[in-house]
Write a protein that holds these residues in place. Sequence first.
Motif, PDB file in Angstrom:
ATOM      1  N   LEU A   1       0.839  -1.200   0.000  1.00 45.32           N
ATOM      2  CA  LEU A   1       0.000   0.000   0.000  1.00 45.32           C
ATOM      3  C   LEU A   1       0.874   1.249   0.000  1.00 45.32           C
ATOM      4  CD1 LEU A   1      -2.499  -1.085   2.793  1.00 45.32           C
ATOM      5  CD2 LEU A   1      -2.955  -1.031   0.331  1.00 45.32           C
ATOM      6  N   THR A   2       0.424   2.278  -0.687  1.00 43.52           N
ATOM      7  CA  THR A   2       1.069   3.587  -0.572  1.00 43.52           C
ATOM      8  C   THR A   2       0.527   4.237   0.707  1.00 43.52           C
ATOM      9  OG1 THR A   2      -0.680   4.688  -1.783  1.00 43.52           O
ATOM     10  CG2 THR A   2       1.145   3.816  -3.086  1.00 43.52           C
ATOM     11  N   LYS A   3       1.135   5.349   1.085  1.00 38.33           N
ATOM     12  CA  LYS A   3       0.724   6.035   2.308  1.00 38.33           C
ATOM     13  C   LYS A   3      -0.745   6.439   2.213  1.00 38.33           C
ATOM     14  CE  LYS A   3       2.437   9.631   5.450  1.00 38.33           C
ATOM     15  NZ  LYS A   3       1.812  10.947   5.260  1.00 38.33           N
ATOM     16  N   SER A   4      -1.126   7.011   1.060  1.00 35.37           N
ATOM     17  CA  SER A   4      -2.506   7.496   0.932  1.00 35.37           C
ATOM     18  C   SER A   4      -3.495   6.333   0.899  1.00 35.37           C
ATOM     19  CB  SER A   4      -2.649   8.371  -0.322  1.00 35.37           C
ATOM     20  OG  SER A   4      -2.324   7.598  -1.457  1.00 35.37           O
ATOM     21  N   GLN A   5      -3.096   5.188   0.264  1.00 30.72           N
ATOM     22  CA  GLN A   5      -3.966   3.995   0.256  1.00 30.72           C
ATOM     23  C   GLN A   5      -4.197   3.522   1.694  1.00 30.72           C
ATOM     24  OE1 GLN A   5      -1.647   1.505  -2.454  1.00 30.72           O
ATOM     25  NE2 GLN A   5      -3.509   1.213  -3.678  1.00 30.72           N
ATOM     26  N   ARG A   6      -3.092   3.505   2.474  1.00 30.91           N
ATOM     27  CA  ARG A   6      -3.200   3.026   3.846  1.00 30.91           C
ATOM     28  C   ARG A   6      -4.136   3.919   4.653  1.00 30.91           C
ATOM     29  NH1 ARG A   6       1.625   2.618   4.880  1.00 30.91           N
ATOM     30  NH2 ARG A   6       1.704   0.406   4.388  1.00 30.91           N
ATOM     31  N   GLU A   7      -3.976   5.205   4.452  1.00 29.58           N
ATOM     32  CA  GLU A   7      -4.822   6.133   5.206  1.00 29.58           C
ATOM     33  C   GLU A   7      -6.293   5.964   4.832  1.00 29.58           C
ATOM     34  OE1 GLU A   7      -1.329   9.498   5.829  1.00 29.58           O
ATOM     35  OE2 GLU A   7      -2.912   9.846   4.344  1.00 29.58           O
ATOM     36  N   ALA A   8      -6.544   5.757   3.532  1.00 25.01           N
ATOM     37  CA  ALA A   8      -7.928   5.562   3.069  1.00 25.01           C
ATOM     38  C   ALA A   8      -8.526   4.305   3.688  1.00 25.01           C
ATOM     39  CB  ALA A   8      -7.968   5.467   1.548  1.00 25.01           C
TER      40      ALA A   8
END
Length: 367
Positions: free
Chosen positions: A333-340
């Motif tokens: 996961l990218t950072k933004s994917q993880r946050e989502a």
Amino acid sequence: MAIRDYYEVLGIERGASDAQIKKAFRRLAQQWHPDVNQDEAAAQRFKEISEAYQVLSDPERRQRYDLFGSVEGGDPMAGGFAGFADIFDAFFGAAGAGGGGRRGRPAAGADLRYDLRITFEEAVLGTEKEIEFPVLGRCDTCGGSGAKAGTQPTTCPQCNGRGEVRAVRQTMLGQMINVTPCPRCRGEGRIVESPCETCGGEGRTERRRTLRVTIPAGIDEGHQIRLANEGEVGRRGGPAGSLYVAVHVAPHAVLKREGTELIFEANVGLAQAALGTTITVPTVEGEEDVEIRPGTQPGTEIRLRGRGAPYLRRGGQRGDLHVIVEVAVPARLTKSQREALQASAKATGEVVNEATGLLDRVRDKLA
Ligand SMILES: [Zn+2]
Ligand SMILES: [Zn+2]
């Protein structure tokens, strides 16, 4: 195993004459011969009868049996029988023994096999193919007779056209008749005195043949199509054998086939499965749009009715194309994917323990 009384086996008196013994044996042999009597016990019974007859029909062995109740010599069948068929021939003639076959006419030609490779789509939709192969065909010069122009094959003098020769020999059972194919004419009944110069008397020559073969829609790997009379012709006017076209189907890049059913594994993402989307599915007729409904679960099957392979024996009816939906969980996961996803988990109250993902997070930060 106790040996049964030979007189009892043949159902005759101890003082029976040679003629009575022979008559009793004939009657029982006709009843119990394994070619005639399919009963499992028949073969054993027939063996006993033959054994009894062999001993009682031989004056010397019969006398010894009468005196001592047994005969020397281990194998009672060793007295000159080649087997059941011989005995059967002796009494019923060769025709009854199942031998013989079709003699006195030319033998049929050999069957041929052609391996034909077709595509996945051709197998499902059907096709026509031109095939070319070497084959022994009827000689054009002599028309298949094998005889030189202006001459005719003549009746074989050795077998008088019957195609078989009979050898009669005398045995202790009486006359035995051996029937074999005539060596002079090879069982054909006719001989060629002046052979055709084109085919050397064979009546056939090798040539290349081209045929159009219709491949029915729905054919599958390993199926064979039989084309009668398209095989080799027989020697000297013998009928032609068959041509078997063995079909081999190339695999499809993404579709699998099980009989009439086609299977496609569709890989969709987590969000596509959850939110819904439209995917493109390959069919044998081209690509087709298929809707993935919101909330589609992994393993969900979507059926495209009638887009499978046709049933070979049900006019026009076809199987289905099964779309199996596989949902891919992202491996990284990218950072933004993880946050989502964390936000999503928070909203649904899903407990997430991310300790095992520590290494990935460190890696992301360094990147
Ligand atoms: Zn010829
Ligand atoms: Zn002959």
